[in-house]
Write a protein that holds these residues in place. Structure first.
Motif, PDB file in Angstrom:
ATOM      1  N   SER B  21      40.871  47.992  38.785  1.00  0.00           N
ATOM      2  CA  SER B  21      39.870  49.051  38.790  1.00  0.00           C
ATOM      3  C   SER B  21      40.493  50.387  39.158  1.00  0.00           C
ATOM      4  CB  SER B  21      38.758  48.713  39.768  1.00  0.00           C
ATOM      5  OG  SER B  21      38.197  47.477  39.414  1.00  0.00           O
ATOM      6  N   ASP B  37      36.510  47.590  46.288  1.00  0.00           N
ATOM      7  CA  ASP B  37      35.153  47.297  45.859  1.00  0.00           C
ATOM      8  C   ASP B  37      35.277  46.304  44.703  1.00  0.00           C
ATOM      9  OD1 ASP B  37      32.542  47.442  45.096  1.00  0.00           O
ATOM     10  OD2 ASP B  37      32.651  49.493  44.354  1.00  0.00           O
ATOM     11  N   THR B  39      35.126  44.069  41.610  1.00  0.00           N
ATOM     12  CA  THR B  39      34.392  44.317  40.373  1.00  0.00           C
ATOM     13  C   THR B  39      33.641  43.076  39.932  1.00  0.00           C
ATOM     14  OG1 THR B  39      36.236  45.700  39.783  1.00  0.00           O
ATOM     15  CG2 THR B  39      34.684  45.165  38.022  1.00  0.00           C
ATOM     16  N   ASP B  61      36.471  46.611  32.393  1.00  0.00           N
ATOM     17  CA  ASP B  61      37.195  46.202  33.598  1.00  0.00           C
ATOM     18  C   ASP B  61      36.508  44.947  34.131  1.00  0.00           C
ATOM     19  OD1 ASP B  61      38.598  46.020  35.967  1.00  0.00           O
ATOM     20  OD2 ASP B  61      37.483  47.641  36.950  1.00  0.00           O
ATOM     21  N   THR B  62      37.265  43.890  34.326  1.00  0.00           N
ATOM     22  CA  THR B  62      36.638  42.600  34.627  1.00  0.00           C
ATOM     23  C   THR B  62      36.837  42.178  36.078  1.00  0.00           C
ATOM     24  OG1 THR B  62      38.614  41.377  34.049  1.00  0.00           O
ATOM     25  CG2 THR B  62      37.077  41.855  32.267  1.00  0.00           C
TER      26      THR B  62
HETATM   27 MG   LIG Z   1      38.152  45.635  40.099  1.00  0.00          MG
END
Ligand SMILES: [Mg+2]
Ligand SMILES: Nc1nc2c(ncn2[C@@H]2O[C@H](COP(=O)(O)OP(=O)(O)OP(=O)(O)O)[C@@H](O)[C@H]2O)c(=O)[nH]1
Lengths: 787, 212
Positions: B21, B37, B39, B61-62
């Protein structure tokens, strides 16, 4: 160890766990220890808890089968618990199969699977049949493995150490054995507590080795895998069902409810709609825009605005249910939260409360609740994959909850900032909740006690498969160097040396489920229970007397004169000694003997009719009376759990069947192509089977009908299968020869529809529900071997 | 009206906490995110100009958190559940590990295997990214080892990046974009992202119709 607290945790944990675990009484002939008189009050409370132990132990006294209501409901509960444990193990295995096949079938449907892989998948089916029972090939091995698994079970540190050495590839099968077999009795406090001890040891090792707390518990490690597996056991599953199933099912019913708030996606959809409606795009509507442009678009804003409100409302109901169900949260999961909190405090004394909450949330939300919200089907919360819109809504809800538990950085997806009020309004609430989660007691003392008792259990057994035994042995062997380098591993070393090389895995067909008797090689019988518990001979007699009289009273017919209040203990003993039942006779004799002994010791006296003892017995009977209610209450709850698990099992089995038949089809088709067309085997036609409109409506196969009510009674359907995988459904009206409508159905198409979330199969007059049709076809047309 | 640009779908995959991320946020928004944080699923869009050509990147973004992925017996499939069904729509992949975590590096091979298997191709536009290169002191994955993997996969581009220092961030995404542009230069028009054009040998689909 203080005896007062011994039984408290397990009673809190599960009302009846200490009373229903089938203990056997401890032999007590030669248990004489110090007779230093403890202050009265301490002794009394000590007595109470130890008596509770005695009573629970005598629940399985072979000498005397107590057959009152309490004993019956306790037995029901015990049986139920063991059924749940074994069923959830089966489901765990089945689920893995179904998930595997889900993805394979998706490819197959797209014709993307090579023949050889089809065979691989097919061989998978042969594996998923049930394993037969059997015995160990030889007695000596049985004994050696019985010793080994006793050691592994009662000293969780070995497994904990093993979990830290194995590779990620090895851990899955190890955890399956550990969580569903070695500690498989999920409602048995001792096994549960041992498992949690193992958890703790792995967790603290993780804290040791992680440099900074921000990356704690984030990577995928054996710990995270353990958490996943742990949350998939009975208690975790039924909790998820309680807090999530209703909400999620409500949501997915609204297939068309679009709550997308990403301006780009909203804009795209808007463009698509305009284009479909008018056939062209106005000049002021470019096809693709930047995120900022989309966000500034007034129409987009107007669409998003009400969705924000709705999302926050939905998220609020999720949150409220979660918080309201604090007490339903399984003890083990709360205890893990507690460990995370205390390990963090110990390692990072300066950590602020919100940091700690982030870590707890990292387990509770990120690893437990949110995955179930995002993919509810894999957690048996719903029966089919939700369609696109609800799926997205669920993802958004999970993201909102995640933001609550973690400090959100809206830098990533700026549009999520619009949901900030949800976080702001609930931050305090959630932190309080996460802290409340940690407020559970420890179990170390009751565990110590349970372990003593387990030592004296003659019937400690483990239902385990040969391959599980061998695989565990092989892992121990492979990592023996590391395992045996630790402290206090002498016993493990001896057992491994004696066992020698680990046998290879046996072929599926030869694999057997065996009942392995567990026993310790080192500790003998524990005659020294009283030493271990720090109690006096007086106490022991007193407790035994109390236990015996309670048992006698539970066995005597309620109408017996001896059972009348106020109790006359002598009379009860005398009555028992006149009975034909040898057990009663012996108990009666022993009871009378104890009365005398206790009187000699000055603990009780004839003068007040043995008041102290009598009062405790009466109290105990009252306690047992309410215990019955509690046991029944728990039974009711667990029956619900068991039903859920069984339903899910039925669903998994039917899903496997469907896949099986589909695969069979594909293979026979390609085989047919390979062979000469003429040589094809003669296919047997199945059916027609007749179904009435009413019947199909009731089973939910018909989800919508356009047939007027008064005609429905005259409508019926015939279903024929001319060859495997092909079905003809015809719709008939009573009295008419020809069908109104005929439909050719291929299993592939149905499966494809199911995979694409197309639930409706249109038959003009009626609408069928695709998954239900699949289930129906499966049930009716299973071509035995051929499937 | 602006000319329609080509659109590519790319996915960022890798273990939890490796910096997927942060990398993406640096690239798309030029921000450094210190906090962690985790994801669940984030999507981004960015218009990029590479070698004078402009295109749109749709970046997904996984979750690295394994509970959101589908893990199968063989350990071969470790993609987010959603990707199992949507892999065909994805044009390019960023496989991220952290140079400070050997296990995150070891997770890459099963991820690539799964992609290739599902897309039924031998090769797919891909970049290997060893993130957190600023944490040299905690390095667990040597450059050599990573190079070896890149060679084994057929000289797949490999970068060591630092999202924190914004080193090699653009390079990673641009390299992937160039691969995609090159690959799709033949099949003109917008929307390479839609459908299974990527990967070539897609088999014809034999579909029998429902006759009403
Ligand atoms: Mg992430
Ligand atoms: N030193 C350093 N830290 C980084 C770097 N990139 C990310 N981090 C830190 O690593 C942590 C995790 O980064 P994320 O980008 O959230 O990781 P992720 O891969 O997206 O994690 P998941 O979403 O859980 O899969 C954060 O605390 C970042 O600040 C880097 O290049 N150098």
């Amino acid at each position: 160890m203080s005896v007062t607290t011994m039984l408290a945790p397990s009673t809190r944990n599960s009302a009846a766990s200490s009373t229903s675990s089938g203990f056997v009484p401890v032999s007590r002939q030669n248990t004489i220890t110090s007779s230093e008189g403890a202050p009265r009050s301490v002794r009394a409370s000590k007595r109470y808890s130890v008596t509770a132990l005695y009573l629970s132990m005598s629940a399985q006294d072979r000498d005397l089968e107590i057959e009152d209501e309490l004993a019956r409901v306790q037995k029901t509960l015990r049986d139920l618990k063991s059924k749940i444990s074994s069923q959830s193990k089966k489901n765990f295995v089945l689920e893995k199969d179904v998930r595997y096949l889900d993805s394979r079938i998706a490819l197959l449907i797209q014709n993307r699977m090579a023949l050889e892989e089809q065979n691989e998948v097919a061989s998978h089916f042969d594996e998923s049949s049930e394993i037969e029972g059997g015995t160990f090939p030889n007695d000596q091995k049985t004994q050696a493995y019985g010793n080994l698994f006793y050691l592994l079970q009662s000293e969780p540190r070995h497994i904990a150490a093993l979990c830290r050495c194995v590779s990620m590839a090895e851990i899955d099968s190890l955890l399956q054995t550990v969580m569903f077999t070695i500690y498989g009795n999920q409602y048995e406090s001792r096994e549960e507590h041992l498992l949690l001890t193992m958890f703790q040891s792995v967790l603290s090792a993780q804290f040791e080795t992680t440099p900074e707390y921000s990356s704690l518990l984030r990577a995928n490690t054996p710990v995270s895998r353990m958490m996943t597996t742990y949350t998939r056991r009975g208690p975790g599953q039924s909790y998820l069902k309680v807090v999530l199933a209703k909400q999620i099912n409500n949501l997915i019913e609204h297939k068309d409810l679009n709550l997308e708030i990403n301006p780009l996606k909203v804009y795209e959809q808007m463009i698509k709609n305009v284009e479909e409606d008018t056939g062209a795009l106005p000049a002021n509507m470019p096809r693709s825009v930047s995120a900022e442009q989309a966000a500034e678009n007034v129409q987009v804003q107007a669409i998003i605005e009400p969705r924000l409100t709705m999302l926050m409302e939905i998220a609020n109901t999720f949150l409220a249910t979660i918080i309201d169900n604090l007490d339903e949260t399984p003890y083990g999961i709360r205890w893990i939260c507690k460990q995370i909190r205390s390990l963090t405090r110990r390692k990072y004394p300066d950590a602020k409360d919100h940091i700690i909450c982030t870590l707890i949330g990292g387990f509770f939300f990120l690893r437990f609740l949110n995955p179930a919200i995002v993919t509810p089907r894999s957690y048996m919360l719903i029966d089919s994959v939700p369609s696109e819109h609800p799926r997205r809504t669920l993802t958004l809800i999970a993201k909102m909850l995640q933001n609550l538990a973690n400090k959100p950085s809206y830098a990533k997806e700026p549009y999520m900032a619009r949901l900030a009020p949800f976080v702001a309004n609930n931050k305090m609430r959630i932190n309080k909740f996460l802290n409340d989660l940690c407020e559970v007691g420890d179990f170390y003392e009751s565990l110590e006690m349970d372990n003593y008792v387990a030592l004296s259990k003659k019937d400690l057994e483990l239902n385990i498969t040969l391959n599980e035994v061998y695989a565990t042995h092989a892992l121990l062997e492979k990592h023996s160097e590391e395992l045996l380098s630790g402290r206090d591993t002498q016993h493990l070393r001896i057992l491994l040396e004696e066992l020698g090389a680990a046998p290879a895995q046996v072929p599926r067909k030869e694999n057997r489920a065996i009942d392995l008797p567990l026993f310790s090689r080192w500790e003998g019988n524990i005659d020294d229970l009283s030493a271990a518990l720090d109690i006096t001979q007086e106490d022991v007699y007193f407790m035994e007397a109390k236990s015996i009289f309670v048992q006698l009273l539970r066995t005597l017919p309620a109408t017996s004169a001896a059972a009348r209040r106020p109790l006359n203990l002598r009379k009860i003993g005398d009555t028992a000694t006149t009975m034909k039942d040898m057990g009663m006779f012996r108990k009666g004799m022993r009871g009378l003997e104890l009365l005398n002994q206790l009187q000699e010791m000055g603990v009780i006296t004839d003068q007040d009719n043995f008041q102290i003892l009598r009062e405790e017995i009466e109290q105990e009977l009252v306690h047992l009376g309410s215990l019955k209610e509690k046991v029944m209450e728990e039974t009711k709850k667990l029956e619900e759990v068991y039903k859920t698990i069984r339903d899910h099992n039925a669903y998994l089995v039917s899903q496997l069947e469907t896949y099986k038949s589909y695969l069979h089809n594909v293979r026979s088709q390609s085989e047919g192509k390979q062979r000469n067309a003429g040589k094809q085997q003669k296919q047997q036609v199945l059916g027609p089977y007749k179904f009435t409109h009413q019947q199909l409506e009731k089973e939910g196969v018909i989800q919508k009908s356009n047939v007027p009510d008064n005609r429905r009674a005259n409508i019926f359907f015939n279903i024929t299968s001319p060859m495997p995988g092909t079905f003809v459904i015809s719709l008939h009206y009573k009295g008419r020869n020809r069908g109104l409508l005929e439909l050719d159905l291929k299993l592939d198409d149905l499966l494809e529809m199911q995979q694409n979330n197309h639930d409706e199969l249109d038959l003009e007059y009626v609408q069928f529900n695709v998954p239900k049709v699949l289930a129906l076809l499966n049930k009716r047309f299973a071509r035995k071997k051929n499937w | 009206m602006q000319p329609s640009r080509r659109e590519y779908n790319i996915v960022v995959l890798g273990a939890g906490g490796v910096g997927k991320s942060c990398l993406t946020a640096q690239f798309v928004q030029n921000v450094w995110i210190e906090s962690y944080d985790p994801t669940i699923e984030d999507s981004y869009r960015k218009v990029v100009d590479v070698d004078g050509k402009s295109c749109i990147l749709e970046i997904l973004d996984t979750a690295g958190t394994e509970q959101f992925k589908i893990y199968l017996k063989t350990g071969k499939y470790c993609l987010p559940y959603r990707l199992i069904l949507e892999a065909l729509l994805i044009n390019g992949f960023l496989l991220v590990y952290s140079i400070t975590s050997l296990t995150s590096f070891q997770e890459l091979t099963p991820i690539r295997d799964a992609i290739l298997r599902i897309k039924e191709v031998d090769d797919v536009p891909l970049v290997i990214v060893g993130n957190k290169s600023d944490l040299e002191g905690d390095r667990q994955v040597s450059k050599n080892r990573a190079n070896h993997l890149s060679r084994k996969w057929g000289n797949v581009p490999l970068y060591e990046s630092s999202a924190r220092r914004r080193q090699n961030v653009d390079e990673v995404f641009f390299n992937l974009t160039r691969q995609l542009m090159k690959k799709h230069s033949g099949d003109g028009g917008a929307g390479a992202g839609s459908g299974g054009t990527a990967g070539g040998g897609r088999r014809k689909k034999g579909k029998s119709c429902i006759i009403l």
